[in-house]
Design an enzyme around this catalytic site. Structure first.
Site, short mmCIF file in Angstrom:
data_model
loop_
_atom_site.label_atom_id
_atom_site.label_comp_id
_atom_site.label_asym_id
_atom_site.label_seq_id
_atom_site.Cartn_x
_atom_site.Cartn_y
_atom_site.Cartn_z
N LYS A 187 44.88 11.61 -0.95
CA LYS A 187 46.03 11.74 -1.84
C LYS A 187 46.59 13.17 -1.85
CE LYS A 187 44.57 7.86 -4.76
NZ LYS A 187 44.43 7.34 -6.15
N TYR A 223 51.96 0.29 -4.61
CA TYR A 223 51.24 0.15 -5.87
C TYR A 223 51.82 -0.95 -6.76
CZ TYR A 223 48.10 4.15 -5.24
OH TYR A 223 47.10 5.00 -4.81
N PHE A 273 50.42 3.68 -16.47
CA PHE A 273 50.47 4.88 -15.64
C PHE A 273 51.24 4.68 -14.33
CE2 PHE A 273 46.38 2.69 -14.89
CZ PHE A 273 46.47 2.43 -13.53
N ARG A 277 33.89 2.00 -1.16
CA ARG A 277 33.98 2.22 -2.61
C ARG A 277 32.74 2.96 -3.11
NH1 ARG A 277 39.04 0.77 -5.19
NH2 ARG A 277 37.77 1.16 -7.04
N THR A 318 36.70 5.42 -10.16
CA THR A 318 38.10 5.87 -10.30
C THR A 318 38.19 7.19 -11.05
OG1 THR A 318 38.74 3.52 -10.40
CG2 THR A 318 40.37 5.15 -11.14
N ARG A 353 34.99 11.38 -4.73
CA ARG A 353 35.76 11.67 -5.95
C ARG A 353 35.03 12.68 -6.83
NH1 ARG A 353 38.12 5.56 -6.96
NH2 ARG A 353 40.18 5.91 -6.05
N ASN A 377 42.72 11.66 -8.12
CA ASN A 377 41.31 11.38 -7.80
C ASN A 377 41.00 11.39 -6.30
OD1 ASN A 377 42.57 9.00 -7.24
ND2 ASN A 377 41.30 7.71 -8.55
N GLU A 427 47.22 -3.50 3.00
CA GLU A 427 47.49 -2.06 2.95
C GLU A 427 47.53 -1.46 4.35
OE1 GLU A 427 45.48 -1.66 -1.50
OE2 GLU A 427 44.43 -0.76 0.20
P1 ADP Z 1 40.99 2.66 -7.81
O1 ADP Z 1 41.83 3.66 -7.06
O2 ADP Z 1 39.61 3.19 -8.11
O3 ADP Z 1 40.97 1.30 -7.18
P2 ADP Z 1 42.86 1.53 -9.75
O4 ADP Z 1 43.23 0.57 -8.67
O5 ADP Z 1 42.46 0.97 -11.07
O6 ADP Z 1 41.67 2.49 -9.27
O7 ADP Z 1 44.06 2.53 -10.01
C1 ADP Z 1 44.86 2.99 -8.93
C2 ADP Z 1 45.10 4.47 -9.10
O8 ADP Z 1 45.85 4.69 -10.29
C3 ADP Z 1 43.84 5.31 -9.30
O9 ADP Z 1 43.18 5.63 -8.09
C4 ADP Z 1 44.39 6.54 -10.00
O10 ADP Z 1 45.04 7.43 -9.09
C5 ADP Z 1 45.45 5.92 -10.90
N1 ADP Z 1 44.90 5.61 -12.23
C6 ADP Z 1 43.98 4.66 -12.54
N2 ADP Z 1 43.70 4.64 -13.86
C7 ADP Z 1 44.48 5.63 -14.41
C8 ADP Z 1 44.67 6.11 -15.73
N3 ADP Z 1 44.01 5.60 -16.76
N4 ADP Z 1 45.55 7.13 -15.91
C9 ADP Z 1 46.26 7.64 -14.88
N5 ADP Z 1 46.13 7.23 -13.60
C10 ADP Z 1 45.25 6.23 -13.37
MG MG Z 2 42.53 0.04 -6.78
#
Ligand code: ADP
Ligand code: MG
Length: 139
Positions: free
Chosen positions: A11, A51, A59, A87, A93, A104, A114, A128
């Site tokens: 990222k 996304y 968010f 993962r 996350t 991370r 992250n 993806e």
């Molecule tokens: P992951 O990337 O672990 O699969 P998610 O799919 O739930 O997590 O979320 C996608 C992305 O959105 C995360 O990697 C992070 O960059 C962002 N994100 C997730 N939860 C939050 C939050 N509570 N506040 C702000 N950004 C978030």
């Molecule tokens: Mg995800």
């Protein structure tokens, strides 16, 4: 049966901090092979589409702005049981909850910034990967 490929993004936060090399080294030390890779800057429309599963989450808007704030590295990674193993390598996350030694834990700045993306299912890994790479760009 689990698939042998997953998809990742290094990222903008990690690119800006100079962590591309360290993260790729961790990925290779973790036993993942690189099937495809490139350095790109997403447009807003591309980030919104990528996304779109998170459209309803509070968010979403901020996440899209963050993901287009600079270039990213996108890659397809090969490993047995790739989605689950990757993962594990990246950790939770929220880096505050990520296990010691995970990508991370080492390189994330916060729950949004992250460091890396990792697909959450074989189906999404395929979607993806196809979003960023054509057939002749993967090996
Ligand atoms: P992951 O990337 O672990 O699969 P998610 O799919 O739930 O997590 O979320 C996608 C992305 O959105 C995360 O990697 C992070 O960059 C962002 N994100 C997730 N939860 C939050 C939050 N509570 N506040 C702000 N950004 C978030
Ligand atoms: Mg995800």
């Amino acid at each position: 049966m689990s698939g042998n490929h997953t998809f990742t993004i290094i990222k903008p936060c990690a690119v800006k901090s100079g962590y591309i090399g360290a993260i790729l080294a961790d990925i290779q030390k973790g036993g993942f092979e690189i099937s495809a890779m490139k350095y790109v800057q997403m447009t807003q429309a591309q980030a919104e589409a990528f996304y779109s599963v998170h459209k309803e989450r509070p968010f979403y808007g901020e996440l899209v702005q963050f993901m287009i704030s600079g270039p990213v590295v996108v890659a397809i990674l090969k490993h047995g049981n790739a989605v689950e193993e990757y993962r594990k390598l990246i950790g939770a996350t929220n880096p505050a909850q990520a296990a010691e030694g995970t990508i991370r834990k080492k390189y994330a700045k916060g729950v949004q910034e992250n460091a890396v993306h990792g697909s959450d299912s074989d189906e999404n890994a395929a979607v993806e990967s196809n979003f960023f790479f054509s057939q002749c760009e993967r090996f």
